[in-house]
Every structure is written in structure tokens, then in C-alpha cells.
Scaffold this motif. Structure first.
Motif, mmCIF file in Angstrom:
data_model
loop_
_atom_site.group_PDB
_atom_site.id
_atom_site.type_symbol
_atom_site.label_atom_id
_atom_site.label_comp_id
_atom_site.label_asym_id
_atom_site.label_seq_id
_atom_site.Cartn_x
_atom_site.Cartn_y
_atom_site.Cartn_z
ATOM 1 N N ASN A 61 0.831 -1.202 0.000
ATOM 2 C CA ASN A 61 0.000 0.000 0.000
ATOM 3 C C ASN A 61 0.869 1.257 0.000
ATOM 4 O OD1 ASN A 61 0.771 0.564 2.682
ATOM 5 N ND2 ASN A 61 -1.079 -0.349 3.547
ATOM 6 N N GLY A 62 0.218 2.409 -0.089
ATOM 7 C CA GLY A 62 0.937 3.679 -0.163
ATOM 8 C C GLY A 62 1.790 3.961 1.061
ATOM 9 N N ALA A 63 1.286 3.628 2.252
ATOM 10 C CA ALA A 63 2.052 3.865 3.481
ATOM 11 C C ALA A 63 3.314 2.999 3.504
ATOM 12 C CB ALA A 63 1.180 3.563 4.698
ATOM 13 N N GLN A 64 3.197 1.760 3.052
ATOM 14 C CA GLN A 64 4.366 0.884 3.003
ATOM 15 C C GLN A 64 5.394 1.422 2.017
ATOM 16 O OE1 GLN A 64 2.040 -2.609 2.049
ATOM 17 N NE2 GLN A 64 2.806 -3.625 3.898
ATOM 18 N N ARG A 65 4.924 1.813 0.837
ATOM 19 C CA ARG A 65 5.846 2.334 -0.181
ATOM 20 C C ARG A 65 6.547 3.601 0.309
ATOM 21 N NH1 ARG A 65 6.927 0.670 -4.709
ATOM 22 N NH2 ARG A 65 7.334 2.749 -5.516
ATOM 23 N N LEU A 66 5.797 4.485 0.950
ATOM 24 C CA LEU A 66 6.402 5.696 1.483
ATOM 25 C C LEU A 66 7.465 5.357 2.536
ATOM 26 C CD1 LEU A 66 6.556 8.767 1.614
ATOM 27 C CD2 LEU A 66 4.676 8.701 3.270
ATOM 28 N N GLY A 67 7.159 4.426 3.407
ATOM 29 C CA GLY A 67 8.135 3.988 4.408
ATOM 30 C C GLY A 67 9.379 3.406 3.776
ATOM 31 N N LEU A 68 9.217 2.634 2.706
ATOM 32 C CA LEU A 68 10.366 2.054 2.003
ATOM 33 C C LEU A 68 11.206 3.142 1.346
ATOM 34 C CD1 LEU A 68 8.658 -1.067 0.378
ATOM 35 C CD2 LEU A 68 10.339 -1.069 2.241
ATOM 36 N N VAL A 69 10.548 4.114 0.735
ATOM 37 C CA VAL A 69 11.267 5.218 0.088
ATOM 38 C C VAL A 69 12.093 5.983 1.120
ATOM 39 C CG1 VAL A 69 10.946 7.458 -1.043
ATOM 40 C CG2 VAL A 69 9.712 5.457 -1.885
#
Length: 96
Positions: free
Chosen positions: A19-27
Motif C-alpha cells: 500500500n501507499g504507506a508501506q511504499r512511502l516507508g520504504l522510500v
């Protein structure tokens, strides 16, 4: 696990895609492709399951990594063996 806005970062088997929150955390945490020596920017990378979703892997933040399109294709190529090092960087070796 929850992100700063109480967004779920561990989805388990409830969703295949990150999800978007996971992707943001990875970035934020990984900054670039996790392959050793690759400097492809994180926001252009694909989110990858360390343990394949199709083999029972889960869509959890701590089991994800960012890979540029080239290295994402390579990690799925059976001709290559993948090593994940203690610093979370990845290297590939041609299988013999």
C-alpha cells in the motif's frame, strides 16, 4: 506495525500489493534500489516481497525491499542466485 498516521504497514496475506504507506516507508528508509552499487532513486523503484507472495510470503514492511525495474526482473530470473547481505543490500550471481 503502524506508520506515523496509524496506517497499516503489515498486511500479511490480506493484500498482495504494497500500500501507499508501506511504499512511502520504504522510500524513506531505503532511499535507492537495494542492489549493491545501484543508485536508482527509491521513488522510481518497485516494491518486492523477499519471500514470494505466491509461495506464501506476506505483504509486510520488514519483508519488503525496493528494486529498480532492471534488478526486479533479475531477482525473478532463475538464472541468477540472490544473496541478501546483513546490511540489507542484494547481490546476484549467475547460477552454474
Amino acid at each position: 506495525m503502524l506508520g506515523s498516521r496509524s496506517e497499516l504497514l503489515d498486511l500479511g496475506r490480506t493484500a498482495r500489493l504494497f500500500n501507499g504507506a508501506q511504499r512511502l516507508g520504504l522510500v524513506v528508509t531505503q532511499r535507492v534500489c537495494t542492489v549493491l552499487g545501484c543508485d536508482w532513486p527509491a521513488h522510481l523503484c518497485h516494491a518486492h516481497h523477499d519471500d514470494s507472495w505466491f509461495s506464501g510470503g506476506e505483504t509486510n514492511f520488514d519483508e519488503a525491499r525496493l528494486l529498480c525495474p532492471r534488478h526486479h526482473a533479475r531477482i525473478h530470473d532463475p538464472r541468477f542466485e540472490t544473496t541478501i547481505h546483513p546490511d540489507n543490500q542484494v547481490t546476484f550471481h549467475m547460477r552454474t
